[in-house]
Design an enzyme around this catalytic site. Structure first.
Site, PDB file in Angstrom:
ATOM      1  N   VAL A   7       0.817  -1.208   0.000  1.00  0.00           N
ATOM      2  CA  VAL A   7       0.000   0.000   0.000  1.00  0.00           C
ATOM      3  C   VAL A   7       0.853   1.261   0.000  1.00  0.00           C
ATOM      4  CG1 VAL A   7      -2.010  -1.060   1.090  1.00  0.00           C
ATOM      5  CG2 VAL A   7      -0.299   0.007   2.527  1.00  0.00           C
ATOM      6  N   CYS A   8       0.334   2.276  -0.680  1.00  0.00           N
ATOM      7  CA  CYS A   8       0.969   3.591  -0.686  1.00  0.00           C
ATOM      8  C   CYS A   8      -0.137   4.636  -0.765  1.00  0.00           C
ATOM      9  CB  CYS A   8       1.974   3.718  -1.826  1.00  0.00           C
ATOM     10  SG  CYS A   8       1.243   3.758  -3.454  1.00  0.00           S
ATOM     11  N   SER A   9       0.218   5.849  -1.067  1.00  0.00           N
ATOM     12  CA  SER A   9      -0.768   6.929  -1.091  1.00  0.00           C
ATOM     13  C   SER A   9      -1.849   6.704  -2.139  1.00  0.00           C
ATOM     14  CB  SER A   9      -0.089   8.269  -1.359  1.00  0.00           C
ATOM     15  OG  SER A   9       0.835   8.547  -0.353  1.00  0.00           O
ATOM     16  N   GLY A  11      -1.370   4.083  -4.746  1.00  0.00           N
ATOM     17  CA  GLY A  11      -1.190   2.798  -5.407  1.00  0.00           C
ATOM     18  C   GLY A  11      -0.378   2.876  -6.685  1.00  0.00           C
ATOM     19  N   GLU A  39      -3.852   3.047   0.250  1.00  0.00           N
ATOM     20  CA  GLU A  39      -4.098   2.632   1.639  1.00  0.00           C
ATOM     21  C   GLU A  39      -5.571   2.708   2.013  1.00  0.00           C
ATOM     22  OE1 GLU A  39      -5.016   4.483   4.542  1.00  0.00           O
ATOM     23  OE2 GLU A  39      -5.133   6.366   3.475  1.00  0.00           O
TER      24      GLU A  39
END
Length: 104
Positions: A7-9, A11, A39
């Site tokens: 997950v990141c800010s 994707g 996320e």
């Protein structure tokens, strides 16, 4: 087949590393699939994954993500250096370790 959610800010920045990790897993015959999402998609993806890796750009959310996951799967941040260098092998090892620790 085990599944890893990275997950990141949004994707997007994780898409490069997930491809490298999937290619490496396939090359080494490791039954593991990695995919990336924002996320805010954790709750909808939680039943599909064996662990969650958090991109370093949102490492500050680790505790909140752990609370949201509530121990259902292991959660860890990816090392910023490994992520920055696109070190798929190191991140893949981290995911495998996390999954094995859950199964013990």
């Amino acid at each position: 087949m085990k599944t890893v959610l990275l997950v990141c800010s949004f994707g997007m920045s994780t898409s490069f590393i997930t491809k490298k990790m999937n290619d490496l897993a396939k090359e080494k015959n490791i039954p593991l699939m990695v995919y990336a999402k924002s996320e805010n998609a954790i709750e909808t993806e939680l039943d599909k994954v064996d662990c969650i890796l958090i991109g370093p750009q949102i490492a500050y959310l680790e505790e909140k993500i752990r609370q949201r996951v509530n121990g259902r799967v292991p959660v860890e941040c990816v090392d910023a250096t490994s992520f920055g260098r696109m070190n798929a092998a190191a991140i893949l090892k981290q995911a495998i370790r996390m999954i094995k620790s859950q199964n013990n």
